[in-house]
Motif scaffolding. Structure first.
Motif, PDB file in Angstrom:
ATOM      1  N   ALA B   9       0.911  -1.113  -0.026  1.00  0.00           N
ATOM      2  CA  ALA B   9       0.037   0.113   0.118  1.00  0.00           C
ATOM      3  C   ALA B   9       0.799   1.337  -0.051  1.00  0.00           C
ATOM      4  O   ALA B   9       1.899   1.234   0.737  1.00  0.00           O
ATOM      5  CB  ALA B   9      -0.860   0.003   1.225  1.00  0.00           C
ATOM      6  N   ASP B  13      -3.170   5.000  -2.288  1.00  0.00           N
ATOM      7  CA  ASP B  13      -4.434   3.863  -1.833  1.00  0.00           C
ATOM      8  C   ASP B  13      -5.244   4.269  -0.894  1.00  0.00           C
ATOM      9  O   ASP B  13      -6.189   3.556  -0.390  1.00  0.00           O
ATOM     10  CB  ASP B  13      -3.650   2.775  -1.562  1.00  0.00           C
ATOM     11  CG  ASP B  13      -2.706   2.075  -2.647  1.00  0.00           C
ATOM     12  OD1 ASP B  13      -3.343   2.156  -3.768  1.00  0.00           O
ATOM     13  OD2 ASP B  13      -1.606   1.702  -2.588  1.00  0.00           O
ATOM     14  N   TRP B  17      -8.509   2.018   0.140  1.00  0.00           N
ATOM     15  CA  TRP B  17      -8.583   1.138   1.318  1.00  0.00           C
ATOM     16  C   TRP B  17      -9.445   1.216   2.651  1.00  0.00           C
ATOM     17  O   TRP B  17      -9.820   0.662   3.373  1.00  0.00           O
ATOM     18  CB  TRP B  17      -6.872   1.483   2.073  1.00  0.00           C
ATOM     19  CG  TRP B  17      -6.714   0.823   3.785  1.00  0.00           C
ATOM     20  CD1 TRP B  17      -6.101  -0.296   4.189  1.00  0.00           C
ATOM     21  CD2 TRP B  17      -6.743   1.827   4.813  1.00  0.00           C
ATOM     22  NE1 TRP B  17      -6.131  -0.351   5.708  1.00  0.00           N
ATOM     23  CE2 TRP B  17      -6.125   1.007   5.954  1.00  0.00           C
ATOM     24  CE3 TRP B  17      -6.948   3.116   5.060  1.00  0.00           C
ATOM     25  CZ2 TRP B  17      -6.267   1.447   7.160  1.00  0.00           C
ATOM     26  CZ3 TRP B  17      -6.857   3.527   6.413  1.00  0.00           C
ATOM     27  CH2 TRP B  17      -6.741   2.549   7.298  1.00  0.00           C
ATOM     28  N   LEU B  56      -1.846  -5.198  -0.332  1.00  0.00           N
ATOM     29  CA  LEU B  56      -3.005  -5.014  -0.907  1.00  0.00           C
ATOM     30  C   LEU B  56      -3.394  -6.201  -2.067  1.00  0.00           C
ATOM     31  O   LEU B  56      -2.651  -6.443  -2.679  1.00  0.00           O
ATOM     32  CB  LEU B  56      -3.309  -3.637  -1.651  1.00  0.00           C
ATOM     33  CG  LEU B  56      -3.047  -2.419  -0.791  1.00  0.00           C
ATOM     34  CD1 LEU B  56      -3.302  -1.400  -1.531  1.00  0.00           C
ATOM     35  CD2 LEU B  56      -4.292  -2.442   0.247  1.00  0.00           C
ATOM     36  N   VAL B  58      -5.315  -6.791  -5.401  1.00  0.00           N
ATOM     37  CA  VAL B  58      -5.940  -6.037  -6.214  1.00  0.00           C
ATOM     38  C   VAL B  58      -6.394  -6.862  -7.407  1.00  0.00           C
ATOM     39  O   VAL B  58      -5.503  -7.665  -8.028  1.00  0.00           O
ATOM     40  CB  VAL B  58      -5.013  -4.811  -6.859  1.00  0.00           C
ATOM     41  CG1 VAL B  58      -5.374  -3.948  -7.834  1.00  0.00           C
ATOM     42  CG2 VAL B  58      -4.185  -4.187  -5.700  1.00  0.00           C
ATOM     43  N   VAL B  63      -9.023  -2.549  -5.363  1.00  0.00           N
ATOM     44  CA  VAL B  63      -8.431  -3.123  -4.023  1.00  0.00           C
ATOM     45  C   VAL B  63      -9.394  -3.814  -3.652  1.00  0.00           C
ATOM     46  O   VAL B  63     -10.673  -3.360  -3.334  1.00  0.00           O
ATOM     47  CB  VAL B  63      -8.042  -1.911  -3.155  1.00  0.00           C
ATOM     48  CG1 VAL B  63      -7.582  -2.484  -1.837  1.00  0.00           C
ATOM     49  CG2 VAL B  63      -6.731  -1.256  -3.892  1.00  0.00           C
TER      50      VAL B  63
END
Lengths: 151, 151, 151, 151
Positions: B9, B13, B17, B56, B58, B63
């Protein structure tokens, strides 16, 4: 136990700490812990820059037990958590309140210094230790998964 | 799941998030976590100097899950341990292998960077999560005691 | 110098590092540095959890120089700064480019790992060292104040 | 100055700190410092886990100056060094002893907490600042080299 003093380990405590550390490792079947790991752990314990520290329980001038902790950040609080990784009282002095004195001392430190919590693990089957721990609170219903990554 | 990319991250982001973090807190009944704790946690996540980091998951540029970890020293090893504190996959994407991809990624990072182990806790009763975790290894027979110290 | 390899110091390098460290201390008139400080410094150097590290210059399999650095946060950047605290090349190998190789290596590490800068101090009067340093950039016009607090 | 209180910055001090921080950056020609760097620096300042901290000089309930420091290990001592990176007193309150109060406070903290030294840099040409600093000790005869590595 009356007369127990709990204080931070310093360089001069190495000789008194080592036999207790070895007895503790023996209890967990880790007599084979490499000597360089013990060296590094001791160095971190006495390093004022590291977040590893040890509190010693001293009775009549003799070191009889220790608690080694790691302070680390966590994600659900601004304050650090204190992980009590190692707790040991020598056999001759067992059952006289030294384990309790060591945990009480950490609780007092944590309240003074603003830790979000104090936590530790113990084997589900370790009834003796859990009798002491249950006086503070019940185990919190979490189990641990741990994957060794080395070697 | 094919097409899942796992990466660290970064500042950009934050918006992606936050809803996952809030959904995760909701799952644990912690909707009340103060906003300044979320701020601090995010700041630590993107701080290259801190030992907190987030990976993360993705999928198609979106995400869908995260793993937040804390690297810390321990006493039985020279190498750091990695504590996986938070793992979450959004509900719409559940059951497609994202949780597994996030853990696999951490295992690969740990082997590359020399962590002694990767560990996490889960509620004894969380059967869904444990089904995934048990594929790696059984829970290790340790329970957790945790004493809140604040307030 | 052709054939110089620069690499991170590991536990097995202790015996090769120590005489260079002692020669370096001698140069700065610090022969009296207590042995426990050298112990702690070495322990931090090989501790993967600490932010102290050493790069060694090796020629034909022999350690001939070292650079010891401390990574730390600063307030004008998100990325860490790298403080090069100690740089030494043994006398027999002086003037053959090892100092330059050590600094070049740190610059390359810093570009790869995202340090905001690399900095060091040197005595105003150390003309030999400054001849090398001036090839990178002039001293930046700052002087240092330092107050000993111990003892 | 009578009535100056020096204390650690906490989350609630953000609004009072920001204009002083911006005035300080302006003094050094760094008005362009990106907002996310200021965010990160503030977050580190109030993070009890980070080794960055700020002491505030407060007069009649108003924040009039600050000192921001970074504690870090060094190689010639077991104890940490304290790097005073930023020191600022607002213009209206200049010349009344606040700078001195902030440095005196750090010296007292360092003696209490066992820092090996307190150090800072200043521009060779900054006569006003050096008049204050020279009361503690002369600059130590070292110059600084600093290589930017980003971008």
């Amino acid at each position: 136990m009356s007369g127990v003093v709990v204080r931070t380990a310093v360089a001069a405590d190495r000789a008194a700490w080592e036999p207790l550390w070895q007895a503790y490792l023996l209890f967990y079947g880790r007599k084979d812990l490499p000597a360089d790991v013990t060296e590094m752990t001791w160095s971190r314990i006495i390093d004022p820059v590291s977040n590893v520290f040890t509190r010693l329980a001293v009775v009549d001038g003799k070191v009889r037990g220790f608690a080694t902790c790691i302070l680390h950040p966590r994600t659900w609080a601004i304050e650090p958590a204190c992980y009590l990784e190692d707790l040991y009282v020598d056999e001759a002095t067992r059952g006289k309140g030294l384990g309790r004195a060591l945990i009480d001392d950490l609780i007092a430190m944590g309240r003074r210094d603003g830790w979000t919590n104090l936590y530790w693990h113990t084997e589900t089957t370790n009834a003796t230790a859990r009798r002491l721990y249950d006086r503070y609170d019940k185990a919190d219903g979490f189990v641990r998964y741990r994957l060794p990554l080395k070697g």
